[in-house]
Design an enzyme around this catalytic site. Structure first.
Site, mmCIF file in Angstrom:
data_model
loop_
_atom_site.group_PDB
_atom_site.id
_atom_site.type_symbol
_atom_site.label_atom_id
_atom_site.label_comp_id
_atom_site.label_asym_id
_atom_site.label_seq_id
_atom_site.Cartn_x
_atom_site.Cartn_y
_atom_site.Cartn_z
ATOM 1 N N SER A 1 0.825 -1.208 0.000
ATOM 2 C CA SER A 1 0.000 0.000 0.000
ATOM 3 C C SER A 1 0.860 1.259 0.000
ATOM 4 O O SER A 1 0.655 2.170 -0.817
ATOM 5 C CB SER A 1 -0.919 0.008 1.225
ATOM 6 O OG SER A 1 -1.834 -1.057 1.189
ATOM 7 N N ARG B 1 -0.188 8.471 5.043
ATOM 8 C CA ARG B 1 -1.211 7.821 5.856
ATOM 9 C C ARG B 1 -2.607 8.382 5.548
ATOM 10 O O ARG B 1 -3.592 7.644 5.588
ATOM 11 C CB ARG B 1 -0.898 7.958 7.343
ATOM 12 C CG ARG B 1 -1.713 6.999 8.200
ATOM 13 C CD ARG B 1 -1.329 7.052 9.661
ATOM 14 N NE ARG B 1 -0.159 6.277 9.975
ATOM 15 C CZ ARG B 1 -0.137 4.952 10.140
ATOM 16 N NH1 ARG B 1 -1.241 4.256 9.973
ATOM 17 N NH2 ARG B 1 0.976 4.337 10.453
ATOM 18 N N HIS C 1 -3.630 6.672 2.420
ATOM 19 C CA HIS C 1 -3.912 5.280 2.763
ATOM 20 C C HIS C 1 -5.276 5.145 3.426
ATOM 21 O O HIS C 1 -5.979 4.145 3.245
ATOM 22 C CB HIS C 1 -2.812 4.777 3.701
ATOM 23 C CG HIS C 1 -2.954 3.348 4.109
ATOM 24 N ND1 HIS C 1 -3.349 2.973 5.377
ATOM 25 C CD2 HIS C 1 -2.751 2.194 3.428
ATOM 26 C CE1 HIS C 1 -3.376 1.660 5.464
ATOM 27 N NE2 HIS C 1 -3.025 1.157 4.290
#
Length: 211
Positions: A14, A37, A40
């Site tokens: 990812s 993040r 994500h």
């Protein structure tokens, strides 16, 4: 069905995909883990273009979290998404469901989300504020800062929606009232992104360092 089951492998793939597809060149290097993040958390590479921030926000927020400052959240979902093992004994505070908020909302003629800010006063100085749902929370916090409230260390502004979300974040970006901030301009945002920002500022990307 054949699919990846290993958590470390999923994280690695990812984050590698995000790094390959996103352009972080306009961000300070210290914000790269936060942006990764955030992407994500929502699956949208293009949000990096809509991030607004004060240059020192990653430093201010990290120092506050490391020092054990409170983390003030607008809704329970944001608080639930903060990974406690990344913290330094910080108290995660959500006042939305405090019994006093209903009366305060009626008194001020506003939402419970905005009224809940009234209960932050004793915790706000040096705190990290994470807003992932309610634009009225962000608006009311900015109003309180204008009236002389102590300043938090950082405001992470990610309210979401079609009424007030873009406007509240534009107000934060145009005048953060002397507070370091990070925000996603426009209608997009959400609790997962607000808590993801806290987690990244608290710990970077520990999944990568564990590789």
């Amino acid at each position: 069905m054949d699919y990846e089951k290993s958590p470390p492998a999923i994280y690695a793939q990812s984050f590698a995909t995000v790094r390959a597809e996103a352009d972080f060149s306009r961000l300070p290097k210290g914000l790269h883990p936060v942006a990764i993040r955030l992407i994500h958390a929502c699956g949208m590479i293009d949000i990096v273009d809509d991030l607004t921030f004060s240059p020192d926000v990653h430093v201010a927020a990290r120092l506050a979290i490391a020092a054990g400052a409170p983390i003030l959240c607008d809704v329970e979902m944001v608080g639930a998404g903060v990974i406690r093992r990344y913290l330094s004994g910080n108290e995660v505070i959500v006042t939305l469901n405090d019994p006093r908020t209903v009366g305060l909302a009626e008194e001020f003629g506003t939402t419970r989300s905005a009224a809940a800010v009234e209960l932050w006063e004793q915790h706000i100085e040096g705190a990290v504020v994470a807003i992932g749902n309610a634009p009225t929370t962000l608006f009311h916090l900015l109003e309180k800062l204008e009236k002389g409230w102590p300043k938090p260390a950082a405001i992470l502004g990610f309210p979401v929606g079609f009424v007030g979300a873009a406007e509240s974040k534009a107000e934060l970006a145009s005048d953060p009232r002397g507070v370091s901030f990070l925000s996603l301009q426009g209608r997009r945002g959400g609790s997962a992104m607000a808590s993801a920002a806290v987690n990244a500022l608290a710990a970077g990307l520990p999944e990568e360092s564990a590789e």
